[in-house]
Design an enzyme around this catalytic site. Sequence first.
Site, mmCIF file in Angstrom:
data_model
loop_
_atom_site.group_PDB
_atom_site.id
_atom_site.type_symbol
_atom_site.label_atom_id
_atom_site.label_comp_id
_atom_site.label_asym_id
_atom_site.label_seq_id
_atom_site.Cartn_x
_atom_site.Cartn_y
_atom_site.Cartn_z
ATOM 1 C CG ASN A 61 -0.449 -0.243 2.512
ATOM 2 O OD1 ASN A 61 0.592 -0.875 2.661
ATOM 3 N ND2 ASN A 61 -1.123 0.259 3.529
ATOM 4 C CB CYS A 66 -4.010 14.275 -0.920
ATOM 5 S SG CYS A 66 -5.689 14.523 -1.507
ATOM 6 C CB CYS A 72 -5.273 -1.414 -1.818
ATOM 7 S SG CYS A 72 -6.659 -0.684 -0.959
ATOM 8 C CD GLU A 74 -5.341 -5.864 -1.506
ATOM 9 O OE1 GLU A 74 -4.743 -4.772 -1.340
ATOM 10 O OE2 GLU A 74 -6.189 -6.302 -0.711
ATOM 11 C CB CYS A 106 -11.007 -2.504 0.271
ATOM 12 S SG CYS A 106 -10.375 -1.871 -1.289
ATOM 13 C CB CYS A 109 -8.763 -4.555 -3.820
ATOM 14 S SG CYS A 109 -7.582 -3.217 -3.511
HETATM 15 O O1 LIG Z 1 -6.735 -5.326 1.646
HETATM 16 C C1 LIG Z 1 -6.271 -4.221 1.972
HETATM 17 C C2 LIG Z 1 -6.799 -3.470 3.030
HETATM 18 C C3 LIG Z 1 -6.216 -2.249 3.320
HETATM 19 N N1 LIG Z 1 -5.156 -1.803 2.599
HETATM 20 C C4 LIG Z 1 -4.507 -0.529 2.944
HETATM 21 C C5 LIG Z 1 -5.218 0.715 2.518
HETATM 22 C C6 LIG Z 1 -4.687 1.717 3.519
HETATM 23 O O2 LIG Z 1 -3.406 2.181 3.079
HETATM 24 C C7 LIG Z 1 -4.462 0.890 4.763
HETATM 25 C C8 LIG Z 1 -5.567 1.040 5.786
HETATM 26 O O3 LIG Z 1 -6.813 0.790 5.226
HETATM 27 O O4 LIG Z 1 -4.377 -0.445 4.333
HETATM 28 C C9 LIG Z 1 -4.621 -2.537 1.565
HETATM 29 O O5 LIG Z 1 -3.634 -2.144 0.934
HETATM 30 N N2 LIG Z 1 -5.220 -3.724 1.273
HETATM 31 ZN ZN LIG Z 2 -8.179 -2.343 -1.544
#
Ligand SMILES: O=c1ccn([C@H]2C[C@H](O)[C@@H](CO)O2)c(=O)[nH]1
Ligand SMILES: [Zn+2]
Length: 154
Positions: A61, A66, A72, A74, A106, A109
């Site tokens: 991630n 901002c 994410c 993924e 999420c 994704c």
């Molecule tokens: O499956 C997921 C869930 C959350 N996040 C990231 C988004 C954000 O940067 C942090 C908190 O939500 O985690 C991901 O990268 N993948």
């Molecule tokens: Zn996601």
Amino acid sequence: MENCKEKTNGTKSVVDVDDNIIRELIYKSQEAKEFAYCPYSKFRVGAAILTPNGTIFTGCNVENACYNLGICAERVAISKAVSEGHRSFRAIAIASDLNEQIISPCGGCRQFMREFGTNWSVYLTKPDGSYLPMSVEELLPVSFGPGDLKGRKE
Ligand SMILES: O=c1ccn([C@H]2C[C@H](O)[C@@H](CO)O2)c(=O)[nH]1
Ligand SMILES: [Zn+2]
């Protein structure tokens, strides 16, 4: 989680992935997590995606001052693969630091994965390497996809 390798509720088959490859994919998702740029949430996530020819792309991630521009792990992994010519995937592993629960992708994704088919695997992991395998179809049933645009009126 020991027996989570068996699909929980699936009747549809997904592409079979060798156990050793699954292990490697999970390990690489954990390595990618180390690069997470998440100064705001402090929630590290890593992902590793497997193409049909065995190539693995990773992602973490990447947050932003901002807040709403953060992306994410993924989506980073998928975008890296697509930007190098891959549009078909066998599996993706997702890693976080949560010890008591698996990391669940999420909704955004899930839709991003679905763009590239519903019949491939998502491994929702814990740091100890245990995982729950689910198909994209299971994660996003009755989904909207590229085929749904075909019948649209201009
Ligand atoms: O499956 C997921 C869930 C959350 N996040 C990231 C988004 C954000 O940067 C942090 C908190 O939500 O985690 C991901 O990268 N993948
Ligand atoms: Zn996601």
